[in-house]
Write an enzyme that holds these catalytic residues in place. Sequence first.
Site, PDB file in Angstrom:
ATOM      1  N   GLU A 116      37.185  31.025 -27.492  1.00 55.43           N
ATOM      2  CA  GLU A 116      35.750  31.213 -27.749  1.00 55.43           C
ATOM      3  C   GLU A 116      35.298  32.516 -27.095  1.00 55.43           C
ATOM      4  O   GLU A 116      36.064  33.131 -26.345  1.00 55.43           O
ATOM      5  CB  GLU A 116      34.947  30.010 -27.226  1.00 55.43           C
ATOM      6  CG  GLU A 116      35.189  28.769 -28.087  1.00 55.43           C
ATOM      7  CD  GLU A 116      34.394  27.547 -27.659  1.00 55.43           C
ATOM      8  OE1 GLU A 116      33.502  27.670 -26.803  1.00 55.43           O
ATOM      9  OE2 GLU A 116      34.683  26.469 -28.182  1.00 55.43           O
ATOM     10  N   HIS A 244      22.337  29.766 -28.775  1.00 53.95           N
ATOM     11  CA  HIS A 244      23.641  29.828 -29.452  1.00 53.95           C
ATOM     12  C   HIS A 244      23.482  30.752 -30.651  1.00 53.95           C
ATOM     13  O   HIS A 244      22.535  30.618 -31.420  1.00 53.95           O
ATOM     14  CB  HIS A 244      24.073  28.430 -29.905  1.00 53.95           C
ATOM     15  CG  HIS A 244      25.530  28.364 -30.235  1.00 53.95           C
ATOM     16  ND1 HIS A 244      26.053  28.980 -31.343  1.00 53.95           N
ATOM     17  CD2 HIS A 244      26.572  27.796 -29.587  1.00 53.95           C
ATOM     18  CE1 HIS A 244      27.368  28.771 -31.366  1.00 53.95           C
ATOM     19  NE2 HIS A 244      27.705  28.056 -30.312  1.00 53.95           N
ATOM     20  N   ARG A 291      27.948  35.044 -25.364  1.00 50.65           N
ATOM     21  CA  ARG A 291      26.889  34.475 -26.196  1.00 50.65           C
ATOM     22  C   ARG A 291      25.553  35.216 -26.104  1.00 50.65           C
ATOM     23  O   ARG A 291      24.852  35.381 -27.092  1.00 50.65           O
ATOM     24  CB  ARG A 291      26.660  33.049 -25.724  1.00 50.65           C
ATOM     25  CG  ARG A 291      26.782  32.066 -26.805  1.00 50.65           C
ATOM     26  CD  ARG A 291      26.770  30.693 -26.235  1.00 50.65           C
ATOM     27  NE  ARG A 291      27.986  30.031 -26.648  1.00 50.65           N
ATOM     28  CZ  ARG A 291      28.262  28.778 -26.390  1.00 50.65           C
ATOM     29  NH1 ARG A 291      27.415  28.048 -25.687  1.00 50.65           N
ATOM     30  NH2 ARG A 291      29.380  28.249 -26.811  1.00 50.65           N
ATOM     31  N   HIS A 352      20.016  26.474 -27.060  1.00 54.14           N
ATOM     32  CA  HIS A 352      21.225  25.651 -27.023  1.00 54.14           C
ATOM     33  C   HIS A 352      21.470  25.017 -25.661  1.00 54.14           C
ATOM     34  O   HIS A 352      21.878  23.868 -25.572  1.00 54.14           O
ATOM     35  CB  HIS A 352      22.404  26.559 -27.393  1.00 54.14           C
ATOM     36  CG  HIS A 352      23.732  25.877 -27.432  1.00 54.14           C
ATOM     37  ND1 HIS A 352      24.024  24.862 -28.322  1.00 54.14           N
ATOM     38  CD2 HIS A 352      24.862  26.059 -26.694  1.00 54.14           C
ATOM     39  CE1 HIS A 352      25.275  24.465 -28.148  1.00 54.14           C
ATOM     40  NE2 HIS A 352      25.802  25.153 -27.141  1.00 54.14           N
ATOM     41  N   ARG A 387      25.831  30.931 -19.459  1.00 59.35           N
ATOM     42  CA  ARG A 387      27.018  30.060 -19.356  1.00 59.35           C
ATOM     43  C   ARG A 387      28.153  30.531 -20.256  1.00 59.35           C
ATOM     44  O   ARG A 387      27.920  30.868 -21.428  1.00 59.35           O
ATOM     45  CB  ARG A 387      26.627  28.630 -19.735  1.00 59.35           C
ATOM     46  CG  ARG A 387      27.805  27.684 -19.801  1.00 59.35           C
ATOM     47  CD  ARG A 387      27.358  26.269 -20.089  1.00 59.35           C
ATOM     48  NE  ARG A 387      26.768  26.119 -21.396  1.00 59.35           N
ATOM     49  CZ  ARG A 387      27.451  25.882 -22.513  1.00 59.35           C
ATOM     50  NH1 ARG A 387      28.768  25.819 -22.491  1.00 59.35           N
ATOM     51  NH2 ARG A 387      26.810  25.726 -23.655  1.00 59.35           N
TER      52      ARG A 387
HETATM   53  C1  SIN Z   1      30.260  25.640 -29.534  1.00 60.29           C
HETATM   54  O1  SIN Z   1      31.099  24.898 -30.009  1.00 60.29           O
HETATM   55  O2  SIN Z   1      30.077  26.782 -29.943  1.00 60.29           O
HETATM   56  C2  SIN Z   1      29.381  25.134 -28.428  1.00 60.29           C
HETATM   57  C3  SIN Z   1      30.180  24.892 -27.230  1.00 60.29           C
HETATM   58  C4  SIN Z   1      29.394  25.218 -25.999  1.00 60.29           C
HETATM   59  O3  SIN Z   1      28.173  25.211 -26.022  1.00 60.29           O
HETATM   60  O4  SIN Z   1      30.017  25.542 -24.999  1.00 60.29           O
END
Ligand code: SIN
Length: 534
Positions: A116, A244, A291, A352, A387
Amino acid sequence: MIKTDFLVIGSGIAGLSFAVKAAREFPDRQVTVITKSEMVESNTRYAQGGIAVVTDFLNDNFDKHKADTEMAGDGLCNSEIVDMVVREGPARLEEIVKMGTDFDRTPEGGYHLGLEGAHSARRILHHKDTTGFNIQNSLMKEAGSLPNIEILEYHFAIDIISQHHMGEKVTRKRDDICCYGAYVMDLNSGSIKTFLSKVTILASGGVGQVYKLTTNPVVATGDGIAMAGRAKAAIEHMQFVQFHPTALYGDEEEQAFLISEAVRGFGAVLKTREGELFMEKYDERGSLASRDIVARAIDTEMKARGDEYVHLDCTHLDQQEFSKRFPNIYKKCLSLGIDLSVDRIPVAPAAHYLCGGVKTDANGRSSILNLYCCGEIACTGLHGANRLASNSLLEALVFAHRCFVDLKNNIDQISHQKDVPEWESAGTTEPDEWILIKHNRVELKNIMHNYVSIVRSDERLQRSLNRLEILYRETEKLYKRTTLSPQLCELRNMIYVAYLIVKQSMGQNENRGTFFNVDRVGQQGHGSLEGTDP
Ligand code: SIN
């Protein structure tokens, strides 16, 4: 009056994992879990991406996870806490695996690890794209098997009980404020019950619903933070609301469907509606930057073009593999007529995750005695100003455990408080205009969307404050004269939480992580967070 040893408020990963540990350790003690909806309904349930834990020690290590967390947190993480959390991750992971949580595996039997944004290694354990749901289910099963856990659904905590309810003056200056339990509305009967507990664990999640667009479920109204704040607990970093980058555009009204960041980790890329790549202009990591950077870049592009969304392009990806890895997202897109082999997904940022919250120490203790916090409600120092993806489930497990260990050694010294009065509701009447509560909730969400979103300014913050003050006065009037209802309590909590976000944003003198104020570009140093009481 109901007596319990451990009162747990919230039934997501943090609350239930604490409850399970406490109940197993103390079979003769009572653990009561209350939740305002069904037990399954929490932010945990909707976590798609997974849980970030170092398990592949050939390609990854704790120092890398720590560095990624601190880089994403933009200089505001507590380094000791980050170090502790990443190192304790593997042990906590093992516990939920033993409990039956099922993570995807490679053909060789190791964990299948996703990637990610802002992670320098593959370290996200997942169960397809429904990781949170899988964890939630195994915890619910375990909690349900322990006879000394009582789970009370449709029980809404209204207020933490402290010396204030016994007639004493309680201010933030006192260092002996103590929690004796909570007043709780039984939503089945409408009655207000008094729960007396030795300790109270607040694990009631986040605040996404104060915004018009959010990935959070309707229950995420910041109740725990508002209760703790009213009881004068220290609350910090409320200005750091994480958006998000990729919520599905234009689908649900109350809760936007998430397109997991893991989809970008799988190779999907962000494009404008005209089909141009744009993330490389903002960060060399492109669509996999952290993010805060991706959300702000999307916001900038949308505003520059007058668009309400951008596109996430998955057309070049192996569709069969995609549908196996992300069955839930694949199904959702298909249900809306989006064929991922030819169509791009319309996405826009949505509120988010709250990086701040009730301030805790390394053992989950709040500034109020016998009140512990874990999960999204807590500001532990892990996330700083932003975060790192998939660190939230990890934090919840680690801090639920640390609360438990701390209490394991202390619970014998704590007794129930005597002489706590029952809730006083005499003199109130049923509200004659329910619609006013609904209107104020909608208005609040619009205020936060319009003035306190990804890009803020001094003018916008002041406007939001002026408007919130009106909502606050109207709602307090209603609160004093009408019988309590969950709708009214939620509204009151949401206004309080919104107020904290605005006030702490006003006190933030430099742009960091998720916080961006156009009037603070180039300024250094943090403002005071004092004076945030309404
Ligand atoms: C996601 O799957 O993008 C959200 C996971 C998260 O908020 O860490």
